[in-house]
Design a protein around this motif. Structure first.
Motif, PDB file in Angstrom:
ATOM      1  N   ARG A   1       1.557  15.786  -2.078  1.00  0.00           N
ATOM      2  CA  ARG A   1       3.010  15.922  -2.228  1.00  0.00           C
ATOM      3  C   ARG A   1       3.670  16.124  -0.872  1.00  0.00           C
ATOM      4  NH1 ARG A   1       2.966  19.026  -6.379  1.00  0.00           N
ATOM      5  NH2 ARG A   1       3.198  17.286  -7.812  1.00  0.00           N
ATOM      6  N   GLU A   2       3.039  16.931  -0.013  1.00  0.00           N
ATOM      7  CA  GLU A   2       3.589  17.175   1.326  1.00  0.00           C
ATOM      8  C   GLU A   2       3.458  15.928   2.205  1.00  0.00           C
ATOM      9  OE1 GLU A   2       2.648  21.963   1.744  1.00  0.00           O
ATOM     10  OE2 GLU A   2       1.050  20.501   2.138  1.00  0.00           O
ATOM     11  N   PHE A   3       2.336  15.251   2.099  1.00  0.00           N
ATOM     12  CA  PHE A   3       2.102  14.012   2.855  1.00  0.00           C
ATOM     13  C   PHE A   3       3.187  12.983   2.528  1.00  0.00           C
ATOM     14  CE2 PHE A   3      -1.387  10.458   3.380  1.00  0.00           C
ATOM     15  CZ  PHE A   3      -0.715   9.946   4.480  1.00  0.00           C
ATOM     16  N   TYR A   4       3.461  12.806   1.254  1.00  0.00           N
ATOM     17  CA  TYR A   4       4.480  11.842   0.814  1.00  0.00           C
ATOM     18  C   TYR A   4       5.867  12.253   1.317  1.00  0.00           C
ATOM     19  CZ  TYR A   4       6.913   8.726  -2.532  1.00  0.00           C
ATOM     20  OH  TYR A   4       7.691   7.758  -3.115  1.00  0.00           O
ATOM     21  N   ALA A   5       6.181  13.539   1.228  1.00  0.00           N
ATOM     22  CA  ALA A   5       7.486  14.018   1.678  1.00  0.00           C
ATOM     23  C   ALA A   5       7.664  13.808   3.180  1.00  0.00           C
ATOM     24  CB  ALA A   5       7.650  15.497   1.333  1.00  0.00           C
ATOM     25  N   ARG A   6       6.595  14.062   3.949  1.00  0.00           N
ATOM     26  CA  ARG A   6       6.681  13.873   5.402  1.00  0.00           C
ATOM     27  C   ARG A   6       6.829  12.391   5.766  1.00  0.00           C
ATOM     28  NH1 ARG A   6       5.317  17.700   9.043  1.00  0.00           N
ATOM     29  NH2 ARG A   6       4.261  16.183  10.386  1.00  0.00           N
ATOM     30  N   ALA A   7       6.133  11.519   5.050  1.00  0.00           N
ATOM     31  CA  ALA A   7       6.275  10.082   5.308  1.00  0.00           C
ATOM     32  C   ALA A   7       7.704   9.634   5.007  1.00  0.00           C
ATOM     33  CB  ALA A   7       5.275   9.295   4.468  1.00  0.00           C
ATOM     34  N   ARG A   8       8.291  10.150   3.932  1.00  0.00           N
ATOM     35  CA  ARG A   8       9.671   9.800   3.591  1.00  0.00           C
ATOM     36  C   ARG A   8      10.659  10.357   4.624  1.00  0.00           C
ATOM     37  NH1 ARG A   8       9.852  11.095  -2.834  1.00  0.00           N
ATOM     38  NH2 ARG A   8      11.870  10.009  -2.819  1.00  0.00           N
TER      39      ARG A   8
ATOM     40  N   GLY B   1      14.967  14.135   8.723  1.00  0.00           N
ATOM     41  CA  GLY B   1      14.850  13.153   7.640  1.00  0.00           C
ATOM     42  C   GLY B   1      14.852  13.816   6.271  1.00  0.00           C
ATOM     43  N   ASP B   2      15.159  13.035   5.259  1.00  0.00           N
ATOM     44  CA  ASP B   2      15.251  13.528   3.884  1.00  0.00           C
ATOM     45  C   ASP B   2      13.904  13.346   3.180  1.00  0.00           C
ATOM     46  OD1 ASP B   2      15.838  14.124   1.267  1.00  0.00           O
ATOM     47  OD2 ASP B   2      17.443  12.644   1.039  1.00  0.00           O
ATOM     48  N   PRO B   3      13.285  14.433   2.676  1.00  0.00           N
ATOM     49  CA  PRO B   3      11.996  14.298   1.977  1.00  0.00           C
ATOM     50  C   PRO B   3      12.116  13.566   0.652  1.00  0.00           C
ATOM     51  CG  PRO B   3      12.821  16.539   1.773  1.00  0.00           C
ATOM     52  CD  PRO B   3      13.717  15.842   2.756  1.00  0.00           C
ATOM     53  N   GLN B   4      13.352  13.385   0.150  1.00  0.00           N
ATOM     54  CA  GLN B   4      13.594  12.644  -1.088  1.00  0.00           C
ATOM     55  C   GLN B   4      14.189  11.260  -0.803  1.00  0.00           C
ATOM     56  OE1 GLN B   4      12.568  13.824  -4.053  1.00  0.00           O
ATOM     57  NE2 GLN B   4      11.764  15.583  -2.925  1.00  0.00           N
ATOM     58  N   PHE B   5      14.066  10.815   0.445  1.00  0.00           N
ATOM     59  CA  PHE B   5      14.642   9.531   0.856  1.00  0.00           C
ATOM     60  C   PHE B   5      14.214   8.402  -0.083  1.00  0.00           C
ATOM     61  CE2 PHE B   5      13.987   5.739   3.757  1.00  0.00           C
ATOM     62  CZ  PHE B   5      15.337   5.378   3.810  1.00  0.00           C
ATOM     63  N   VAL B   6      15.197   7.659  -0.568  1.00  0.00           N
ATOM     64  CA  VAL B   6      14.917   6.524  -1.459  1.00  0.00           C
ATOM     65  C   VAL B   6      14.779   5.278  -0.580  1.00  0.00           C
ATOM     66  CG1 VAL B   6      15.735   5.124  -3.374  1.00  0.00           C
ATOM     67  CG2 VAL B   6      16.203   7.594  -3.339  1.00  0.00           C
ATOM     68  N   TYR B   7      13.573   4.778  -0.466  1.00  0.00           N
ATOM     69  CA  TYR B   7      13.302   3.655   0.428  1.00  0.00           C
ATOM     70  C   TYR B   7      13.232   2.348  -0.364  1.00  0.00           C
ATOM     71  CZ  TYR B   7       8.656   4.876  -1.341  1.00  0.00           C
ATOM     72  OH  TYR B   7       7.600   5.184  -2.151  1.00  0.00           O
ATOM     73  N   ALA B   8      13.521   1.252   0.319  1.00  0.00           N
ATOM     74  CA  ALA B   8      13.576  -0.058  -0.356  1.00  0.00           C
ATOM     75  C   ALA B   8      12.216  -0.725  -0.460  1.00  0.00           C
ATOM     76  CB  ALA B   8      14.546  -0.975   0.382  1.00  0.00           C
ATOM     77  N   GLY B   9      11.326  -0.470   0.513  1.00  0.00           N
ATOM     78  CA  GLY B   9      10.032  -1.154   0.517  1.00  0.00           C
ATOM     79  C   GLY B   9      10.188  -2.611   0.914  1.00  0.00           C
ATOM     80  N   PRO B  10       9.145  -3.416   0.744  1.00  0.00           N
ATOM     81  CA  PRO B  10       9.232  -4.831   1.140  1.00  0.00           C
ATOM     82  C   PRO B  10      10.102  -5.627   0.168  1.00  0.00           C
ATOM     83  CG  PRO B  10       7.165  -4.432   0.019  1.00  0.00           C
ATOM     84  CD  PRO B  10       7.821  -3.090   0.179  1.00  0.00           C
TER      85      PRO B  10
ATOM     86  N   PRO C   1       0.803  -1.225   0.000  1.00  0.00           N
ATOM     87  CA  PRO C   1       0.000   0.000   0.000  1.00  0.00           C
ATOM     88  C   PRO C   1       0.837   1.276   0.000  1.00  0.00           C
ATOM     89  CG  PRO C   1      -0.083  -1.064   2.153  1.00  0.00           C
ATOM     90  CD  PRO C   1       0.594  -2.022   1.229  1.00  0.00           C
ATOM     91  N   VAL C   2       2.144   1.160   0.252  1.00  0.00           N
ATOM     92  CA  VAL C   2       3.017   2.332   0.155  1.00  0.00           C
ATOM     93  C   VAL C   2       2.928   2.931  -1.252  1.00  0.00           C
ATOM     94  CG1 VAL C   2       5.417   3.134   0.204  1.00  0.00           C
ATOM     95  CG2 VAL C   2       4.586   1.563   1.970  1.00  0.00           C
ATOM     96  N   SER C   3       2.715   2.059  -2.245  1.00  0.00           N
ATOM     97  CA  SER C   3       2.636   2.534  -3.631  1.00  0.00           C
ATOM     98  C   SER C   3       1.455   3.470  -3.850  1.00  0.00           C
ATOM     99  CB  SER C   3       2.547   1.341  -4.596  1.00  0.00           C
ATOM    100  OG  SER C   3       1.341   0.622  -4.414  1.00  0.00           O
ATOM    101  N   PHE C   4       0.403   3.347  -3.023  1.00  0.00           N
ATOM    102  CA  PHE C   4      -0.753   4.236  -3.167  1.00  0.00           C
ATOM    103  C   PHE C   4      -0.352   5.700  -2.929  1.00  0.00           C
ATOM    104  CE2 PHE C   4      -3.440   0.511  -1.349  1.00  0.00           C
ATOM    105  CZ  PHE C   4      -3.478  -0.102  -2.595  1.00  0.00           C
ATOM    106  N   LEU C   5       0.512   5.910  -1.929  1.00  0.00           N
ATOM    107  CA  LEU C   5       0.916   7.277  -1.597  1.00  0.00           C
ATOM    108  C   LEU C   5       1.854   7.842  -2.663  1.00  0.00           C
ATOM    109  CD1 LEU C   5       0.837   9.672   0.255  1.00  0.00           C
ATOM    110  CD2 LEU C   5       2.562   8.582   1.718  1.00  0.00           C
ATOM    111  N   ALA C   6       2.755   7.002  -3.168  1.00  0.00           N
ATOM    112  CA  ALA C   6       3.654   7.455  -4.234  1.00  0.00           C
ATOM    113  C   ALA C   6       2.845   7.858  -5.466  1.00  0.00           C
ATOM    114  CB  ALA C   6       4.650   6.352  -4.577  1.00  0.00           C
ATOM    115  N   ARG C   7       1.843   7.068  -5.807  1.00  0.00           N
ATOM    116  CA  ARG C   7       0.996   7.360  -6.966  1.00  0.00           C
ATOM    117  C   ARG C   7       0.184   8.636  -6.736  1.00  0.00           C
ATOM    118  NH1 ARG C   7      -4.358   6.665  -7.913  1.00  0.00           N
ATOM    119  NH2 ARG C   7      -5.035   6.466 -10.100  1.00  0.00           N
TER     120      ARG C   7
END
Length: 343
Positions: A47-54, A169-178, A20-26
């Motif tokens: 856009r802000e929601f996604y940046a804050r989660a990252r 934290g970095d708002p552009q953080f590249v996360y690995a996911g599952p 479901p992480v993909s829902f926020l990216a989309r």
């Protein structure tokens, strides 16, 4: 088939683990400037929601949280609770939302049994969280305070406040996911049963599919405005923490489930959808006359758990609500059956 045709085997070009992480990216890509979260006077775009989660995901890694670790959160229905439902899964951690109504010994049990390495703690619940942590001694997790507008005066118990924590934290953080869609995403404890709370573990795949099923059943879309009358700690909000985002709708946060607050929010935010146990419906039906307001739209209400009396459904509909009856369990990601309206 894949033995004879190796080009048909799973690979990055044709397969991605469901999460479901993909829902926020989309949503950030397609609805970036749309309002994603409303909390009092505060507004967050997707856009802000996604940046804050990252930012939160990155901050968790900097705090030592690794894949498979448990991150607990005990908070009201506020933006931090939504952000945690995406940030922890981004780094392969397991989110453990804890029931805000539990007493100190049961909170300590959940933290210890779930192996929480870090706790995001809403200061409003200091009276039960503080003794729970004190009773754990050296086994207590790292604590990050959440100082929401309505809990500013409460004592602090963590070494850092949530906004300061995610600011690093970095708002552009590249996360690995599952690594696999069967990886664990959430740990939810039941309550109200005999003995200690029982834990149910959700997978990324199950959360993804459950959220889409709920979005479809509840007819969510990008014009939907969902009011958080259902606790997000309960089955991760019956997966609506992810379902509303999947539809590109708006999350309207609600710290306290009180009739006046609900009617005010429904009118001011033109709420289209909300969920709650029959006790919430009963509370609205019997709300004081000065708290009730005419609804600007026909708000859909999903209710589950104990069967609501027919008279409660009748009176809710007379006030302008449209009631959908669901049933489910913690182990089934919340709703698993529903009563389809018939002509």
């Amino acid at each position: 088939m894949t033995i004879d045709r190796p080009e048909l085997a799973k690979r990055p070009a044709n397969f991605v683990a469901l999460s479901p992480v993909s829902f926020l990216a989309r949503a950030a890509d397609f609805f970036g400037e749309r309002i994603a979260v409303v909390h009092g006077a505060r507004r967050l775009t997707y856009r802000e929601f996604y940046a804050r989660a990252r930012r939160l995901a990155h901050a968790l890694t900097k705090a030592g949280i690794k894949r498979g670790d448990t991150v607990a959160i005990l908070a009201a229905n506020i933006p931090a609770m939504l952000e945690a439902h995406y940030a922890a899964p981004m780094i392969g951690a397991v989110l453990n939302p804890i029931n805000i109504r539990l007493d100190a010994p049961l909170i300590a049990f959940c933290l210890q049994h779930g192996g929480a390495k870090l706790l995001l703690a809403d200061r409003e619940f200091h009276a039960t969280i503080a003794p729970a942590l004190a009773g754990m001694g050296a086994r207590a997790p790292i604590v990050v305070d959440i100082a929401d507008a309505e809990s500013e005066g409460a004592p602090r118990f963590g070494s850092i406040e949530y906004e300061d924590f995610i600011a690093a934290g970095d708002p552009q953080f590249v996360y690995a996911g599952p690594e696999d869609e069967w990886d664990s995403i959430c740990l939810l404890y039941t309550s109200g049963t005999t003995g200690d709370p029982k834990g149910a573990v959700y997978s990324h795949r199950g959360a993804y599919l459950g959220a889409l099923a709920n979005a479809l059943t509840f007819k969510l879309d990008h014009e939907s405005r969902y009011l958080w009358t259902l606790p997000m700690f309960h089955c991760s909000g019956w997966t609506f923490t992810w379902a509303v985002t999947a539809a590109g709708g708006t999350h309207v946060c609600l710290r306290k489930v009180e009739p006046k607050r609900i009617f005010d929010a429904v009118v001011e935010q033109r709420v289209t959808h909300m969920c709650g146990a029959p006790i919430v419906l009963n509370m609205l039906v019997h709300a004081p006359a000065d708290a009730k307001k005419p609804l600007p739209v026909r708000t859909k209400v999903a209710t589950g758990g104990a069967a609501p009396p027919a008279i409660v459904i009748e009176r809710m509909e007379a006030m302008g609500f449209e009631v959908l009856h669901l049933y489910g369990t913690t182990e089934s990601y919340g709703p698993s059956t529903y009563c389809a309206p018939m002509p």
